[in-house]
Design a protein around this motif. Structure first.
Motif, PDB file in Angstrom:
ATOM      1  N   PRO A  78     -27.544 -21.036   6.850  1.00  0.00           N
ATOM      2  CA  PRO A  78     -26.621 -20.770   5.756  1.00  0.00           C
ATOM      3  C   PRO A  78     -25.303 -20.143   6.198  1.00  0.00           C
ATOM      4  N   GLU A  79     -25.365 -19.213   7.133  1.00  0.00           N
ATOM      5  CA  GLU A  79     -24.144 -18.493   7.526  1.00  0.00           C
ATOM      6  C   GLU A  79     -23.266 -19.295   8.487  1.00  0.00           C
ATOM      7  N   LEU A  80     -23.840 -20.316   9.146  1.00  0.00           N
ATOM      8  CA  LEU A  80     -23.081 -21.043  10.172  1.00  0.00           C
ATOM      9  C   LEU A  80     -22.893 -22.517   9.846  1.00  0.00           C
ATOM     10  N   GLY A  81     -23.671 -23.041   8.895  1.00  0.00           N
ATOM     11  CA  GLY A  81     -23.556 -24.455   8.559  1.00  0.00           C
ATOM     12  C   GLY A  81     -24.669 -25.278   9.171  1.00  0.00           C
ATOM     13  N   THR A  82     -24.501 -26.603   9.159  1.00  0.00           N
ATOM     14  CA  THR A  82     -25.525 -27.527   9.638  1.00  0.00           C
ATOM     15  C   THR A  82     -25.272 -27.885  11.103  1.00  0.00           C
ATOM     16  N   ILE A  83     -26.326 -27.773  11.883  1.00  0.00           N
ATOM     17  CA  ILE A  83     -26.248 -28.119  13.306  1.00  0.00           C
ATOM     18  C   ILE A  83     -27.071 -29.384  13.514  1.00  0.00           C
ATOM     19  N   THR A  84     -26.412 -30.444  13.960  1.00  0.00           N
ATOM     20  CA  THR A  84     -27.078 -31.734  14.164  1.00  0.00           C
ATOM     21  C   THR A  84     -27.187 -32.038  15.645  1.00  0.00           C
ATOM     22  N   ALA A  85     -28.314 -32.586  16.031  1.00  0.00           N
ATOM     23  CA  ALA A  85     -28.523 -32.897  17.451  1.00  0.00           C
ATOM     24  C   ALA A  85     -27.561 -33.980  17.902  1.00  0.00           C
ATOM     25  N   SER A  86     -26.856 -33.723  18.978  1.00  0.00           N
ATOM     26  CA  SER A  86     -26.003 -34.754  19.560  1.00  0.00           C
ATOM     27  C   SER A  86     -26.832 -35.709  20.408  1.00  0.00           C
ATOM     28  N   GLN A  87     -27.940 -35.235  20.901  1.00  0.00           N
ATOM     29  CA  GLN A  87     -28.882 -36.074  21.643  1.00  0.00           C
ATOM     30  C   GLN A  87     -30.291 -35.697  21.197  1.00  0.00           C
ATOM     31  N   ARG A  88     -30.969 -36.629  20.550  1.00  0.00           N
ATOM     32  CA  ARG A  88     -32.298 -36.326  20.032  1.00  0.00           C
ATOM     33  C   ARG A  88     -33.265 -36.017  21.166  1.00  0.00           C
ATOM     34  N   PRO A  89     -34.031 -34.950  21.026  1.00  0.00           N
ATOM     35  CA  PRO A  89     -35.077 -34.700  22.035  1.00  0.00           C
ATOM     36  C   PRO A  89     -36.230 -35.676  21.864  1.00  0.00           C
ATOM     37  N   PHE A  90     -36.964 -35.892  22.921  1.00  0.00           N
ATOM     38  CA  PHE A  90     -38.228 -36.634  22.851  1.00  0.00           C
ATOM     39  C   PHE A  90     -39.264 -35.640  22.359  1.00  0.00           C
ATOM     40  N   VAL A  91     -39.829 -35.893  21.166  1.00  0.00           N
ATOM     41  CA  VAL A  91     -40.701 -34.908  20.528  1.00  0.00           C
ATOM     42  C   VAL A  91     -42.163 -35.335  20.620  1.00  0.00           C
ATOM     43  N   VAL A  92     -43.004 -34.422  21.079  1.00  0.00           N
ATOM     44  CA  VAL A  92     -44.454 -34.637  21.121  1.00  0.00           C
ATOM     45  C   VAL A  92     -45.117 -33.537  20.298  1.00  0.00           C
ATOM     46  N   LEU A  93     -45.906 -33.954  19.302  1.00  0.00           N
ATOM     47  CA  LEU A  93     -46.731 -33.015  18.549  1.00  0.00           C
ATOM     48  C   LEU A  93     -48.181 -33.259  18.948  1.00  0.00           C
ATOM     49  N   THR A  94     -48.912 -32.201  19.233  1.00  0.00           N
ATOM     50  CA  THR A  94     -50.328 -32.374  19.542  1.00  0.00           C
ATOM     51  C   THR A  94     -51.178 -31.721  18.457  1.00  0.00           C
ATOM     52  N   SER A  95     -52.383 -32.237  18.288  1.00  0.00           N
ATOM     53  CA  SER A  95     -53.308 -31.694  17.295  1.00  0.00           C
ATOM     54  C   SER A  95     -54.732 -31.949  17.757  1.00  0.00           C
ATOM     55  N   ASN A  96     -55.575 -30.942  17.589  1.00  0.00           N
ATOM     56  CA  ASN A  96     -57.007 -31.112  17.851  1.00  0.00           C
ATOM     57  C   ASN A  96     -57.767 -31.431  16.574  1.00  0.00           C
ATOM     58  N   ALA A  97     -57.007 -31.686  15.506  1.00  0.00           N
ATOM     59  CA  ALA A  97     -57.574 -32.093  14.216  1.00  0.00           C
ATOM     60  C   ALA A  97     -58.513 -31.041  13.629  1.00  0.00           C
ATOM     61  N   THR A  98     -58.212 -29.750  13.859  1.00  0.00           N
ATOM     62  CA  THR A  98     -59.002 -28.701  13.213  1.00  0.00           C
ATOM     63  C   THR A  98     -58.692 -28.651  11.721  1.00  0.00           C
ATOM     64  N   ARG A  99     -57.553 -29.154  11.317  1.00  0.00           N
ATOM     65  CA  ARG A  99     -57.259 -29.392   9.901  1.00  0.00           C
ATOM     66  C   ARG A  99     -56.396 -30.641   9.812  1.00  0.00           C
ATOM     67  N   GLU A 100     -56.437 -31.267   8.675  1.00  0.00           N
ATOM     68  CA  GLU A 100     -55.693 -32.521   8.482  1.00  0.00           C
ATOM     69  C   GLU A 100     -54.213 -32.207   8.287  1.00  0.00           C
ATOM     70  N   LEU A 101     -53.375 -32.846   9.062  1.00  0.00           N
ATOM     71  CA  LEU A 101     -51.937 -32.690   8.872  1.00  0.00           C
ATOM     72  C   LEU A 101     -51.495 -33.504   7.664  1.00  0.00           C
ATOM     73  N   SER A 102     -50.367 -33.121   7.082  1.00  0.00           N
ATOM     74  CA  SER A 102     -49.912 -33.779   5.852  1.00  0.00           C
ATOM     75  C   SER A 102     -49.483 -35.219   6.122  1.00  0.00           C
ATOM     76  N   GLU A 103     -49.625 -36.038   5.097  1.00  0.00           N
ATOM     77  CA  GLU A 103     -49.165 -37.427   5.212  1.00  0.00           C
ATOM     78  C   GLU A 103     -47.662 -37.485   5.430  1.00  0.00           C
ATOM     79  N   ALA A 104     -46.934 -36.533   4.843  1.00  0.00           N
ATOM     80  CA  ALA A 104     -45.472 -36.525   5.012  1.00  0.00           C
ATOM     81  C   ALA A 104     -45.092 -36.330   6.474  1.00  0.00           C
ATOM     82  N   LEU A 105     -45.811 -35.451   7.163  1.00  0.00           N
ATOM     83  CA  LEU A 105     -45.515 -35.239   8.580  1.00  0.00           C
ATOM     84  C   LEU A 105     -45.921 -36.462   9.397  1.00  0.00           C
ATOM     85  N   LYS A 106     -47.101 -37.011   9.106  1.00  0.00           N
ATOM     86  CA  LYS A 106     -47.552 -38.181   9.859  1.00  0.00           C
ATOM     87  C   LYS A 106     -46.608 -39.366   9.677  1.00  0.00           C
ATOM     88  N   ARG A 107     -46.044 -39.469   8.467  1.00  0.00           N
ATOM     89  CA  ARG A 107     -45.160 -40.593   8.184  1.00  0.00           C
ATOM     90  C   ARG A 107     -43.922 -40.584   9.080  1.00  0.00           C
TER      91      ARG A 107
END
Length: 286
Positions: free
Chosen positions: A154-183
């Motif tokens: 809010p105090e500085l504005g929106t910061i957008t990635a100039s180069q997208r990182p390669f993102v890895v999310l890991t899960s051991n499925a101890t709880r179900e992740l949301s469909e919105a995140l999986k999508r």
């Protein structure tokens, strides 16, 4: 980062991460499409190691967000350095407006892993590890970050990635992740490897081990996984067992050696008892 699935397989293999066609294709597509890669599977099958391998293979920086219950925005995204802000105010300013403008500036911002990854101009791998351990509120935060790869302060504005990182999310499925995140992600399930691939992993990651001993480790671990144990041994534990046998200068993984070193791969007394009974090990259990 990768020209093709075969290129991904070759370059990951060069940093000692042996893939199968499914893993190599998922890594290539996540890079080509600019989408986060959600990886599920049993603990210890190489989910986190894959992110590290991608970073090593592409000479990228690895930024890791370790998730846990109670993780909040200030630890995941950013927070303000309140002590420095207080010192700034005490140093003397006239009026609240001037003070506020002074203390909500870049020099007082503490970037946490998500913001750090977004702001980097250099190749970056962002590992969001054990996502299923974080609270649901953190998933909401990830939706915003992973949708547009931008963060609004809010105090500085929106910061957008100039180069997208390669993102890895890991899960051991101890709880179900949301469909919105999986999508928002590509999905990869990593199971225990085939005996042939696990043997090759052991031979690659444990220099000096003889082929027949690697075969014995893999075969015995496969037998243990077939039992109904509280915690089946992972690839990491196969590697630990191989290192253990080298340290002991063992030539064979015979029943006596298995009995002496079983604690390297099984970490519950009930599992020891079950393994001893099923494998007929001397000096243990029934």
């Amino acid at each position: 980062m990768f020209a093709s699935p075969e290129d991904a397989r070759t370059r990951l293999g060069a940093v000692d991460y042996l893939t199968d066609p499914g893993i190599a294709t998922a890594v290539f597509l996540a890079d080509a499409l600019g989408k986060p890669l959600l990886i599920e599977g049993p603990a210890g099958v190489g989910k986190t190691e894959l992110a590290k391998a991608v970073a090593a293979a592409t000479s990228s920086a690895l930024i890791r967000l370790q998730c846990y219950e109670g993780l909040d925005e200030s630890r995941a995204l950013y927070e303000w350095d309140y002590r420095k802000q207080l010192l700034r105010i005490q140093a003397g300013v006239d009026g609240w407006d001037e003070a506020r403008a002074g203390i909500f500036a870049e020099e007082f911002l503490l970037a946490r892993p998500l913001l750090t990854a977004i702001r980097r101009d250099e190749p970056t791998v962002l590992l969001i590890d054990e996502t299923d351990k974080a609270d649901v509120e953190v998933e909401g935060l990830l939706l915003e970050v992973l949708s547009d790869f931008q963060v609004t302060i809010p105090e500085l504005g929106t910061i957008t990635a100039s180069q997208r990182p390669f993102v890895v999310l890991t899960s051991n499925a101890t709880r179900e992740l949301s469909e919105a995140l999986k999508r928002r992600c590509l999905y990869l399930y990593i199971d225990y490897p085939t005996p042939e691939r696990e043997r090759d992993i052991v031979l690659t990651r444990v220099p000096g081990i003889r082929a027949h001993l690697a075969e014995q480790v893999v075969r015995t671990v496969a037998s243990l996984r077939a039992l109904e144990l509280k915690k089946a041994p992972s690839i990491a534990e196969s590697l630990d067992w191989a290192h253990t046998l080298l340290a002991l200068e063992a030539d064979d993984l015979d029943e006596e050696t298995i009995a002496r070193t079983l604690g390297v791969v099984l970490k519950h007394v009930a599992d020891h008892t079950r393994a001893a009974k099923e494998l007929g090990l001397p000096g243990l259990g029934g």
